[in-house]
Design a protein around this motif. Structure first.
Motif, PDB file in Angstrom:
ATOM      1  N   LYS A 114     -10.823  -1.679  47.682  1.00 22.34           N
ATOM      2  CA  LYS A 114      -9.568  -2.320  47.295  1.00 22.34           C
ATOM      3  C   LYS A 114      -9.555  -2.490  45.791  1.00 22.34           C
ATOM      4  CE  LYS A 114      -6.863  -6.596  47.754  1.00 22.34           C
ATOM      5  NZ  LYS A 114      -5.571  -5.873  47.861  1.00 22.34           N
ATOM      6  N   SER A 115      -8.469  -2.047  45.161  1.00 21.33           N
ATOM      7  CA  SER A 115      -8.308  -2.189  43.713  1.00 21.33           C
ATOM      8  C   SER A 115      -7.231  -3.223  43.424  1.00 21.33           C
ATOM      9  CB  SER A 115      -7.915  -0.839  43.102  1.00 21.33           C
ATOM     10  OG  SER A 115      -7.665  -0.985  41.717  1.00 21.33           O
ATOM     11  N   CYS A 117      -5.355  -5.162  39.819  1.00 20.78           N
ATOM     12  CA  CYS A 117      -5.254  -5.406  38.378  1.00 20.78           C
ATOM     13  C   CYS A 117      -4.320  -6.592  38.179  1.00 20.78           C
ATOM     14  CB  CYS A 117      -4.716  -4.156  37.674  1.00 20.78           C
ATOM     15  SG  CYS A 117      -4.493  -4.359  35.891  1.00 20.78           S
ATOM     16  N   THR A 133     -11.170  -8.723  47.805  1.00 15.19           N
ATOM     17  CA  THR A 133     -11.886  -7.629  47.143  1.00 15.19           C
ATOM     18  C   THR A 133     -13.387  -7.728  47.401  1.00 15.19           C
ATOM     19  OG1 THR A 133     -11.841  -8.911  45.079  1.00 15.19           O
ATOM     20  CG2 THR A 133     -10.206  -7.166  45.308  1.00 15.19           C
ATOM     21  N   ASN A 137     -15.106  -4.660  49.185  1.00 12.05           N
ATOM     22  CA  ASN A 137     -15.903  -3.858  48.238  1.00 12.05           C
ATOM     23  C   ASN A 137     -17.387  -4.221  48.220  1.00 12.05           C
ATOM     24  OD1 ASN A 137     -13.467  -2.724  47.560  1.00 12.05           O
ATOM     25  ND2 ASN A 137     -13.278  -3.756  45.589  1.00 12.05           N
ATOM     26  N   TRP A 175      -9.096  -6.938  35.169  1.00 14.19           N
ATOM     27  CA  TRP A 175      -9.778  -6.250  36.268  1.00 14.19           C
ATOM     28  C   TRP A 175     -10.948  -7.065  36.816  1.00 14.19           C
ATOM     29  CZ3 TRP A 175      -7.871  -2.030  38.600  1.00 14.19           C
ATOM     30  CH2 TRP A 175      -6.893  -1.290  37.911  1.00 14.19           C
ATOM     31  N   TYR A 178     -11.670  -6.753  40.784  1.00  9.64           N
ATOM     32  CA  TYR A 178     -12.099  -5.419  41.201  1.00  9.64           C
ATOM     33  C   TYR A 178     -13.457  -5.046  40.613  1.00  9.64           C
ATOM     34  CZ  TYR A 178     -12.219  -0.321  41.565  1.00  9.64           C
ATOM     35  OH  TYR A 178     -12.599   0.981  41.825  1.00  9.64           O
ATOM     36  N   LYS A 182     -16.951  -4.314  42.810  1.00 10.05           N
ATOM     37  CA  LYS A 182     -17.564  -2.979  42.838  1.00 10.05           C
ATOM     38  C   LYS A 182     -18.962  -3.006  42.213  1.00 10.05           C
ATOM     39  CE  LYS A 182     -15.762   0.451  44.000  1.00 10.05           C
ATOM     40  NZ  LYS A 182     -15.696   1.133  45.326  1.00 10.05           N
TER      41      LYS A 182
END
Length: 279
Positions: A114-115, A117, A133, A137, A175, A178, A182
């Motif tokens: 999942k991204s 911004c 997220t 992630n 960001w 995200y 990650k």
């Protein structure tokens, strides 16, 4: 006709395709779990692997799309099973892990992600952005790995994580959710790698640059940036399957990493400058 955009992509992202003949032999009769398969990179990867006599287990949220993929590839060599699962939901994830115990899994490809911004000041009452997220992630792939490690150990298998080049570079404004999520799984997998490889489990990470998928569409500025096509990203993953190398990252990554290290203060000031210009 000369296309400067295509030329730039070729320079930045030269794709060395896998030896598909060798890949066919390596993956014959293997059981491969792939998450995030209904669109983008995952769907392209399934289309490539469907030509091999293997067993693909597709995991994604969109049930109708999974059915369509399964039916469209019914004439191919691969056997395909599907599981419609929202990996952010603990009960659904637990049920998936229980179902996967019926298979003798050889390879796990963690592709779902999942991204997001969004500025921090627009996130003060949106803790769910960070929660979602992290669940998808980080927590979900960790749980899947823990559940499947006994299978992978027995079969001397492989884990491939589809990551983003961002995790290797300096943090970027807007960001936070995200990039943190990650990076969390990337660090977890790198910490686990020595233990896993001692158990004959190969660990590979694809640090991908921008890929033209639905995930990047909400970020309009990305339309101007060089990016891989989904099928090119899928070919990179196939090459990791074939070579079992530790990682893929674009050739210029080391240059940007060094710049991130030595010019971090300048990068922070540039972030502040562009944020002020947007106000």
């Amino acid at each position: 006709m000369f296309n400067s955009s295509n030329l730039l992509n070729c320079v930045l992202f030269p794709i060395v395709k896998p030896n598909y003949s060798k890949l066919n032999r390596q993956l014959e009769n293997k059981v491969i779990v792939i998450t995030g398969t209904s669109y983008g990179i995952g769907e392209s990867l399934v289309n490539l692997l469907a030509n091999i006599q293997c067993h693909l287990i597709l995991v994604a949220r969109t049930h109708d799309k999974l059915i369509n993929i399964q039916q469209s590839l019914a004439h191919k060599k691969a056997k395909i099973d599907i599981f419609s699962v929202d990996l952010r939901e603990s009960e659904q994830l637990d049920n998936l892990m229980t179902n996967l115990q019926r298979y003798s899994v050889d390879i796990l490809i963690n592709n779902a992600g999942k991204s997001i911004c969004r500025p921090i000041l627009q996130s003060l009452s949106r803790m769910h952005d960070f929660d979602r997220t992290m669940k998808l992630n980080y927590y979900a792939p960790v749980k899947l790995c823990l559940a499947l490690i006994p299978h992978l150990q027995r079969n001397q298998g492989q884990i491939i994580n589809v990551s983003a080049i961002n995790v290797l570079l300096a943090p970027t404004a807007n960001w936070a959710a995200y990039q943190a999520s990650k990076t969390a799984f990337d660090q977890w997998l790198n910490c686990a790698r020595p233990e896993l490889e001692n158990q004959k489990i190969k660990v590979s990470t694809a640090y991908l640059p921008l890929v033209k998928t639905r995930m990047i569409e909400p970020t309009k500025i990305y339309k101007r940036f060089p990016a891989l096509q989904a099928d090119e990203a899928a070919a990179i993953i196939c090459r990791l399957l074939q070579t079992k190398k530790h990682q893929y990252k674009p050739w210029w990554t080391i240059i940007v990493q060094l710049a991130s290290l030595f010019f971090n203060n300048i990068w922070v000031k540039l972030n502040r400058y562009f944020l002020k210009k947007k106000l």
